[in-house]
Scaffold this active site. Structure first.
Site, PDB file in Angstrom:
ATOM      1  N   HIS A  79       3.297 -45.236   7.419  1.00 32.91           N
ATOM      2  CA  HIS A  79       3.704 -43.963   8.120  1.00 32.91           C
ATOM      3  C   HIS A  79       4.807 -43.377   7.277  1.00 32.91           C
ATOM      4  O   HIS A  79       5.899 -43.114   7.825  1.00 32.91           O
ATOM      5  CB  HIS A  79       4.170 -44.128   9.479  1.00 32.91           C
TER       6      HIS A  79
ATOM      7  N   HIS B 283       1.496 -42.119  16.011  1.00 32.55           N
ATOM      8  CA  HIS B 283       0.870 -42.111  14.567  1.00 32.55           C
ATOM      9  C   HIS B 283       0.645 -40.821  13.946  1.00 32.55           C
ATOM     10  O   HIS B 283       0.692 -40.062  14.620  1.00 32.55           O
ATOM     11  CB  HIS B 283      -0.440 -42.797  14.738  1.00 32.55           C
TER      12      HIS B 283
HETATM   13  C1  LIG Z   1      -4.038 -47.838   6.035  1.00 33.99           C
HETATM   14  C2  LIG Z   1      -3.416 -46.558   6.708  1.00 33.99           C
HETATM   15  C3  LIG Z   1      -3.932 -46.623   8.100  1.00 33.99           C
HETATM   16  C4  LIG Z   1      -3.423 -45.567   8.894  1.00 33.99           C
HETATM   17  N1  LIG Z   1      -3.885 -45.286  10.339  1.00 33.99           N
HETATM   18  C5  LIG Z   1      -3.474 -44.143  11.002  1.00 33.99           C
HETATM   19  C6  LIG Z   1      -3.899 -44.112  12.212  1.00 33.99           C
HETATM   20  O1  LIG Z   1      -4.782 -45.037  12.836  1.00 33.99           O
HETATM   21  N2  LIG Z   1      -3.577 -43.128  12.950  1.00 33.99           N
HETATM   22  C7  LIG Z   1      -3.015 -42.043  12.521  1.00 33.99           C
HETATM   23  O2  LIG Z   1      -2.841 -41.044  13.229  1.00 33.99           O
HETATM   24  N3  LIG Z   1      -2.396 -42.278  11.268  1.00 33.99           N
HETATM   25  C8  LIG Z   1      -2.701 -43.389  10.445  1.00 33.99           C
HETATM   26  N4  LIG Z   1      -2.312 -43.196   9.310  1.00 33.99           N
HETATM   27  C9  LIG Z   1      -1.591 -42.237   8.538  1.00 33.99           C
HETATM   28  C10 LIG Z   1      -2.271 -40.957   8.205  1.00 33.99           C
HETATM   29  O3  LIG Z   1      -3.698 -41.351   7.916  1.00 33.99           O
HETATM   30  C11 LIG Z   1      -1.474 -40.305   7.100  1.00 33.99           C
HETATM   31  O4  LIG Z   1      -0.166 -40.206   7.546  1.00 33.99           O
HETATM   32  C12 LIG Z   1      -2.134 -38.640   7.017  1.00 33.99           C
HETATM   33  O5  LIG Z   1      -3.170 -39.045   6.513  1.00 33.99           O
HETATM   34  C13 LIG Z   1      -1.294 -38.093   6.217  1.00 33.99           C
HETATM   35  O6  LIG Z   1      -1.711 -36.638   5.680  1.00 33.99           O
HETATM   36  P1  LIG Z   1      -1.455 -35.991   4.576  1.00 33.99           P
HETATM   37  O7  LIG Z   1      -2.213 -34.681   4.616  1.00 33.99           O
HETATM   38  O8  LIG Z   1       0.243 -35.824   4.862  1.00 33.99           O
HETATM   39  O9  LIG Z   1      -1.746 -36.702   3.409  1.00 33.99           O
HETATM   40  P2  LIG Z   1      -3.077 -37.444   2.694  1.00 33.99           P
HETATM   41  O10 LIG Z   1      -3.792 -37.719   4.147  1.00 33.99           O
HETATM   42  O11 LIG Z   1      -2.379 -38.657   2.068  1.00 33.99           O
HETATM   43  O12 LIG Z   1      -3.688 -36.447   1.791  1.00 33.99           O
HETATM   44  C14 LIG Z   1      -3.191 -36.202   0.518  1.00 33.99           C
HETATM   45  C15 LIG Z   1      -4.398 -35.807  -0.557  1.00 33.99           C
HETATM   46  O13 LIG Z   1      -3.734 -35.350  -1.471  1.00 33.99           O
HETATM   47  C16 LIG Z   1      -4.453 -36.069  -2.657  1.00 33.99           C
HETATM   48  N5  LIG Z   1      -3.499 -35.750  -3.843  1.00 33.99           N
HETATM   49  C17 LIG Z   1      -2.416 -36.615  -4.017  1.00 33.99           C
HETATM   50  N6  LIG Z   1      -1.686 -36.089  -5.071  1.00 33.99           N
HETATM   51  C18 LIG Z   1      -2.709 -35.142  -5.791  1.00 33.99           C
HETATM   52  C19 LIG Z   1      -2.566 -34.408  -7.083  1.00 33.99           C
HETATM   53  N7  LIG Z   1      -1.747 -34.473  -7.957  1.00 33.99           N
HETATM   54  N8  LIG Z   1      -3.818 -33.695  -7.281  1.00 33.99           N
HETATM   55  C20 LIG Z   1      -4.843 -33.501  -6.377  1.00 33.99           C
HETATM   56  N9  LIG Z   1      -4.802 -34.165  -5.386  1.00 33.99           N
HETATM   57  C21 LIG Z   1      -3.773 -35.188  -4.896  1.00 33.99           C
HETATM   58  C22 LIG Z   1      -4.650 -37.284  -2.358  1.00 33.99           C
HETATM   59  O14 LIG Z   1      -5.846 -38.028  -3.131  1.00 33.99           O
HETATM   60  C23 LIG Z   1      -5.029 -37.218  -0.735  1.00 33.99           C
HETATM   61  O15 LIG Z   1      -6.519 -36.955  -0.739  1.00 33.99           O
HETATM   62  C24 LIG Z   1      -2.721 -44.545   8.487  1.00 33.99           C
HETATM   63  C25 LIG Z   1      -2.497 -44.367   6.852  1.00 33.99           C
HETATM   64  C26 LIG Z   1      -2.753 -45.700   6.307  1.00 33.99           C
HETATM   65  C27 LIG Z   1      -2.349 -45.869   4.734  1.00 33.99           C
END
Ligand SMILES: Cc1cc2nc3c(=O)[nH]c(=O)nc-3n(C[C@H](O)[C@H](O)[C@H](O)COP(=O)(O)OP(=O)(O)OC[C@H]3O[C@@H](n4cnc5c(N)ncnc54)[C@H](O)[C@@H]3O)c2cc1C
Length: 582
Positions: free
Chosen positions: A516, A559
């Site tokens: 997280h 979460h």
């Molecule tokens: C193992 C695990 C279990 C989890 N379980 C839960 C849960 O049960 N419930 C919950 O609410 N949260 C959970 N989380 C956390 C939650 O899923 C994340 O906090 C959330 O998805 C973050 O969203 P985001 O949009 O910030 O980033 P992300 O979902 O990480 O998306 C970022 C995207 O950007 C892409 N990217 C990165 N750099 C580049 C680049 N330079 N060029 C192009 N693309 C790029 C990546 O490939 C990715 O697809 C969990 C996380 C993990 C790792």
């Protein structure tokens, strides 16, 4: 309007929950062209992404970045694996699907950090609007599914509910009764702004079709063929932001597009944006993209030969994550089903009669803790005055008299011949950072959450562990378990208190991240270590935003995904309303 179809109004980097909320909302206007750049591929039929019992199967596969953390100074230089999704849908394609929002008071505190308009009520609108809550049937309710009227939404894109894999009869009542005997009351719905107590949680899934509901299923596939103005570039990585030669009248830099590289072609190409570049690459990558583009701390960028074009030392600072470990007992029963039972404990629940002494100890140490955070950070990243103020704010929130903000989370996982409690401190005080160490964009940044930097975090985790043991010794849970398997009484003696060194060494040995990570591009006033303003606009830029978990001004007790969706929804509406911020 943009000159040709090669030029997009908005370029969004990253197709996780934040990026796809933005893409969906911005492209709803057919006159606006939106490009989404995603390093991963689509996973519509990948069973590791769709199966509701699949949590864990996607980890360490091609859709997981599987980062390695920097050596953790306070964990004997141990490195830790950092899971993070690399797919259309981002980390929601690999996550645990737990849908838990946040505590009202902690979101209300965001406004005071220099973010007008950010309050629980403001986010509550988005939580509800984005949610398609699937009301549990009678059997699921008997097994513990519960909710309060008025807390959930029925018309949004994010499906939330319970599956048929629900834990078998009796477990819910057993844990609820044990909690009551511990003085932890049943909380019928932890998603209404009060998280404390014992609850069941809903998942992000389609309860009818029984498939996981990731961000792409929620926000992209339903519109994929109906929006010719939405362009998605898969298997494509953004390597840096491109800048105009001339600055805005106020001296801010102006982005003109991004440089990209595809997985099949090493040649750098460019995509142009006539309005904005929005980074939604997640809290571990968006700061790296800013740094590769010259926005950051000269003392980080200089040594690797990157010219600083916006001096913003807080980029990549403030990284915080939680410590995760498990206590496990043997059981004579083979428990089946998928658990969704959680106990959220406040500081008072954890420390009881020791609370005021512990709080005084913390207050007395705040200056020293601030100095430690500054000493561990790169030059000019932060100041003791900023860190002291932030530590005090968090201490006041968590240790307030009659405070309701949960400080530890206990997840109950009965399994075959065992009952495990996975637990973590929700709001650690330790603080790290994420910074690039090479001019090569393909190289992952150094991820350094500085776990257990401050002794108080170890003490809180140990106190939570003592509480978990007490739970296992309380009826009726106590009658369903036999011996302690982990850590085991040989490792940490039965009567060890939370200051016992045995707990400290076990915690350091068993340490795992909770995945997280937040606040690495914090939404705060610039002079308080902010990277973006209240609309996600990067300070010193005219048209670059960050919108992902990195902009959370603080860590939260929920979460992350529910709040990532909501935060992105609110900023997307601000963009549409034409508020450029500042
Ligand atoms: C193992 C695990 C279990 C989890 N379980 C839960 C849960 O049960 N419930 C919950 O609410 N949260 C959970 N989380 C956390 C939650 O899923 C994340 O906090 C959330 O998805 C973050 O969203 P985001 O949009 O910030 O980033 P992300 O979902 O990480 O998306 C970022 C995207 O950007 C892409 N990217 C990165 N750099 C580049 C680049 N330079 N060029 C192009 N693309 C790029 C990546 O490939 C990715 O697809 C969990 C996380 C993990 C790792």
């Amino acid at each position: 309007t943009c000159p040709s179809h090669q030029v997009f109004n908005y370029i969004i980097v990253g197709a996780g929950p934040a990026g796809l909320v933005l893409a969906n909302k911005l492209s709803a206007n057919p006159n606006v062209t939106v490009a989404v750049i995603e390093a991963g591929d689509e996973q519509y039929t990948n069973p590791n992404v769709t199966r509701i019992d699949a949590f864990g199967l996607a980890l360490n596969t091609s859709i997981d970045w599987s980062y390695t953390s920097a050596p953790q100074k306070y964990l004997s230089d141990k490195t830790l694996t950092y899971y993070s999704g690399k797919a259309l849908g981002g980390t929601t394609t690999i996550n645990g699907m737990t849908y838990l929002r946040a505590e009202k008071g902690q979101i209300d505190a965001w406004e005071g950090l220099g973010n007008p308009g950010w309050s629980w009520d403001a986010l509550f609108k988005y939580y509800k609007e984005q949610e398609k809550f699937q009301v549990p049937d009678a059997e699921k309710v008997r097994n513990g599914a519960s909710f309060e009227e008025g807390v959930h939404g029925g018309k949004g894109e994010v499906k939330v509910g319970w599956s048929s894999l629900f834990m078998e009869d009796g477990v819910f009542e057993m844990l609820r009764e044990t909690s009551a005997n511990m003085g932890i009351a049943w909380n019928k719905d932890p998603n209404g702004g009060r998280m404390g107590g014992f609850s069941t949680w809903p998942f992000t899934l389609d309860a009818e079709k029984e498939i996981r509901w990731d961000a792409a299923r929620a926000l992209y596939y339903p519109i994929a063929h109906t929006r010719p103005n939405l362009y998605v570039f898969l298997n494509t990585t953004a390597t840096r932001i491109l800048w105009s030669d001339s600055k805005a009248t106020d001296g801010d830099v102006v982005a003109t597009g991004v440089e990209i590289v595809t997985s099949t072609n090493d040649t750098r190409q460019t995509l142009q944006a006539c309005e904005e570049v929005i980074l939604a690459a997640g809290s571990l990558r968006s700061p790296a993209l800013l740094e590769h583009s010259g926005i950051g701390n000269p003392s980080v960028l200089g040594p690797i030969g990157i010219e600083t074009i916006v001096d913003l030392p807080s980029v990549g600072a403030n990284l915080q994550d939680q410590p995760n470990m498990a206590i496990s007992y043997a059981s004579l029963t083979n428990w089946t089903g998928y658990p969704c039972f959680v106990s959220y404990l406040t500081a008072a629940d954890i420390f009881g009669a020791n609370l005021s002494a512990f709080t005084s100890e913390l207050s007395a140490n705040i200056s020293a803790y601030a100095a430690q955070i500054v000493a561990d950070a790169p030059e000019n990243e932060t100041t003791t005055a900023i860190e002291e103020a932030l530590l005090k704010l968090q201490a006041d929130l968590v240790f307030a008299e009659n405070g309701t903000v949960p400080l530890a989370e206990l997840l109950w996982a009965p399994g075959a011949g065992s009952i495990t409690c996975v637990f973590w401190t929700l709001l650690p005080f330790s603080k790290g950072n994420v910074h690039i160490t090479s001019p090569e964009a393909a190289q992952q940044p150094a991820i350094n959450p500085n776990f257990l930097q401050l002794p108080i975090d170890t003490l809180i985790q140990a106190a939570a562990a003592v509480k978990v043991r007490k739970y296992f010794a309380t009826a009726p849970l106590s009658s369903h378990v036999t011996v302690e398997v982990a850590p085991g009484l040989g490792v940490v003696p039965k009567d060890a208190g939370w200051r016992d060194e045995k707990w400290v060494s076990w915690i350091k040995q068993e340490y795992n991240p909770n995945y997280h990570p937040v606040s690495s591009a914090a939404m705060r006033r610039r002079e308080w270590g902010g990277v973006v303003d209240a609309n996600g606009m990067v300070y010193g830029s005219r048209n670059v935003r960050v919108v992902d978990a990195g902009v959370f001004p603080t860590q939260i007790s929920g979460h992350l995904s529910a709040s990532v969706y909501a935060v992105a929804g609110k900023i997307a509406d601000a963009i549409i309303a034409g508020k450029k911020g500042k």
